[in-house]
Design a protein around this motif. Sequence first.
Motif, PDB file in Angstrom:
ATOM      1  N   UNK A  43       0.828  -1.207   0.000  1.00 56.71           N
ATOM      2  CA  UNK A  43       0.000   0.000   0.000  1.00 56.71           C
ATOM      3  C   UNK A  43       0.865   1.260   0.000  1.00 56.71           C
ATOM      4  N   UNK A  44       1.949   1.252   0.743  1.00 51.67           N
ATOM      5  CA  UNK A  44       2.853   2.405   0.786  1.00 51.67           C
ATOM      6  C   UNK A  44       3.446   2.656  -0.601  1.00 51.67           C
ATOM      7  N   UNK A  45       3.890   1.584  -1.278  1.00 52.46           N
ATOM      8  CA  UNK A  45       4.470   1.743  -2.615  1.00 52.46           C
ATOM      9  C   UNK A  45       3.437   2.275  -3.599  1.00 52.46           C
ATOM     10  N   UNK A  46       2.191   1.814  -3.490  1.00 53.87           N
ATOM     11  CA  UNK A  46       1.136   2.289  -4.374  1.00 53.87           C
ATOM     12  C   UNK A  46       0.865   3.771  -4.118  1.00 53.87           C
ATOM     13  N   UNK A  47       0.837   4.175  -2.843  1.00 53.44           N
ATOM     14  CA  UNK A  47       0.611   5.573  -2.500  1.00 53.44           C
ATOM     15  C   UNK A  47       1.745   6.470  -2.985  1.00 53.44           C
ATOM     16  N   UNK A  48       2.976   5.991  -2.856  1.00 51.56           N
ATOM     17  CA  UNK A  48       4.123   6.774  -3.331  1.00 51.56           C
ATOM     18  C   UNK A  48       4.056   6.941  -4.846  1.00 51.56           C
ATOM     19  N   UNK A  49       3.716   5.867  -5.561  1.00 45.16           N
ATOM     20  CA  UNK A  49       3.600   5.956  -7.014  1.00 45.16           C
ATOM     21  C   UNK A  49       2.498   6.934  -7.413  1.00 45.16           C
ATOM     22  N   UNK A  50       1.389   6.898  -6.698  1.00 46.47           N
ATOM     23  CA  UNK A  50       0.284   7.818  -6.994  1.00 46.47           C
ATOM     24  C   UNK A  50       0.706   9.266  -6.734  1.00 46.47           C
ATOM     25  N   UNK A  51       1.416   9.506  -5.643  1.00 45.83           N
ATOM     26  CA  UNK A  51       1.873  10.864  -5.339  1.00 45.83           C
ATOM     27  C   UNK A  51       2.873  11.358  -6.380  1.00 45.83           C
ATOM     28  N   UNK A  52       3.772  10.481  -6.830  1.00 39.23           N
ATOM     29  CA  UNK A  52       4.732  10.878  -7.864  1.00 39.23           C
ATOM     30  C   UNK A  52       4.013  11.227  -9.165  1.00 39.23           C
ATOM     31  N   UNK A  53       3.005  10.434  -9.521  1.00 39.67           N
ATOM     32  CA  UNK A  53       2.244  10.708 -10.743  1.00 39.67           C
ATOM     33  C   UNK A  53       1.490  12.026 -10.608  1.00 39.67           C
ATOM     34  N   UNK A  54       0.879  12.267  -9.446  1.00 41.82           N
ATOM     35  CA  UNK A  54       0.151  13.520  -9.234  1.00 41.82           C
ATOM     36  C   UNK A  54       1.083  14.724  -9.320  1.00 41.82           C
ATOM     37  N   UNK A  55       2.266  14.597  -8.721  1.00 44.27           N
ATOM     38  CA  UNK A  55       3.232  15.699  -8.787  1.00 44.27           C
ATOM     39  C   UNK A  55       3.680  15.954 -10.222  1.00 44.27           C
ATOM     40  N   UNK A  56       3.952  14.879 -10.962  1.00 48.43           N
ATOM     41  CA  UNK A  56       4.384  15.038 -12.353  1.00 48.43           C
ATOM     42  C   UNK A  56       3.297  15.705 -13.185  1.00 48.43           C
ATOM     43  N   UNK A  57       2.032  15.297 -12.971  1.00 48.02           N
ATOM     44  CA  UNK A  57       0.953  15.903 -13.738  1.00 48.02           C
ATOM     45  C   UNK A  57       0.718  17.352 -13.341  1.00 48.02           C
ATOM     46  N   UNK A  58       0.874  17.681 -12.068  1.00 43.96           N
ATOM     47  CA  UNK A  58       0.693  19.086 -11.673  1.00 43.96           C
ATOM     48  C   UNK A  58       1.801  19.950 -12.278  1.00 43.96           C
ATOM     49  N   UNK A  59       3.009  19.442 -12.356  1.00 45.47           N
ATOM     50  CA  UNK A  59       4.096  20.177 -13.020  1.00 45.47           C
ATOM     51  C   UNK A  59       3.808  20.322 -14.507  1.00 45.47           C
ATOM     52  N   UNK A  60       3.305  19.253 -15.113  1.00 44.79           N
ATOM     53  CA  UNK A  60       2.973  19.282 -16.529  1.00 44.79           C
ATOM     54  C   UNK A  60       1.901  20.326 -16.811  1.00 44.79           C
ATOM     55  N   UNK A  61       0.843  20.330 -16.022  1.00 48.26           N
ATOM     56  CA  UNK A  61      -0.252  21.281 -16.215  1.00 48.26           C
ATOM     57  C   UNK A  61       0.247  22.711 -16.015  1.00 48.26           C
ATOM     58  N   UNK A  62       1.086  22.933 -14.996  1.00 49.23           N
ATOM     59  CA  UNK A  62       1.634  24.276 -14.765  1.00 49.23           C
ATOM     60  C   UNK A  62       2.452  24.716 -15.971  1.00 49.23           C
ATOM     61  N   UNK A  63       3.258  23.812 -16.502  1.00 52.96           N
ATOM     62  CA  UNK A  63       4.099  24.139 -17.656  1.00 52.96           C
ATOM     63  C   UNK A  63       3.253  24.502 -18.864  1.00 52.96           C
ATOM     64  N   UNK A  64       2.227  23.730 -19.142  1.00 58.89           N
ATOM     65  CA  UNK A  64       1.366  24.004 -20.296  1.00 58.89           C
ATOM     66  C   UNK A  64       0.627  25.329 -20.098  1.00 58.89           C
ATOM     67  N   UNK A  65       0.141  25.583 -18.886  1.00 53.36           N
ATOM     68  CA  UNK A  65      -0.547  26.850 -18.628  1.00 53.36           C
ATOM     69  C   UNK A  65       0.397  28.035 -18.830  1.00 53.36           C
ATOM     70  N   UNK A  66       1.626  27.909 -18.355  1.00 49.50           N
ATOM     71  CA  UNK A  66       2.585  29.003 -18.520  1.00 49.50           C
ATOM     72  C   UNK A  66       2.949  29.193 -19.990  1.00 49.50           C
ATOM     73  N   UNK A  67       3.143  28.095 -20.711  1.00 53.03           N
ATOM     74  CA  UNK A  67       3.537  28.189 -22.119  1.00 53.03           C
ATOM     75  C   UNK A  67       2.429  28.800 -22.972  1.00 53.03           C
ATOM     76  N   UNK A  68       1.180  28.588 -22.585  1.00 54.29           N
ATOM     77  CA  UNK A  68       0.046  29.109 -23.365  1.00 54.29           C
ATOM     78  C   UNK A  68      -0.422  30.479 -22.887  1.00 54.29           C
TER      79      UNK A  68
END
Length: 112
Positions: A43-68
């Motif tokens: 469960x800990x590994x699954x939660x860590x993977x989910x948090x890493x994915x969420x962080x990556x997507x939030x960075x991605x969304x911020x980057x796209x918003x800034x670029x546009x």
Amino acid sequence: MTAGVEGLAAWPPAAVATVVAALAAAALTLVAGFVGGVWAVLRWRRDVAREERDRAWSRFVWTVEQACDGDVGRAEIGSTSAEVMYDMRILRGDDAALGTMVLGLITGREGP
């Protein structure tokens, strides 16, 4: 006290039943502890993977918003961030295909 099976025959049946019950309870406790530990680690590994994915997507969304953004400074920061994200490949699995395509559009690079 005598050793071996002959010694157990001299014990009262209630004492033998108590010892067997205590050994069974100890074994069950060890198995339950092991299963619980494995479950907690999974469960800990699954939660860590989910948090890493969420962080990556939030960075991605911020980057796209800034670029546009209409502001030239923010758009430049977004483009620079998109180039860095394109090189870093922080999006994994199924997210990488869409993310790399969008970042490639922003940076002007082709996909891998």
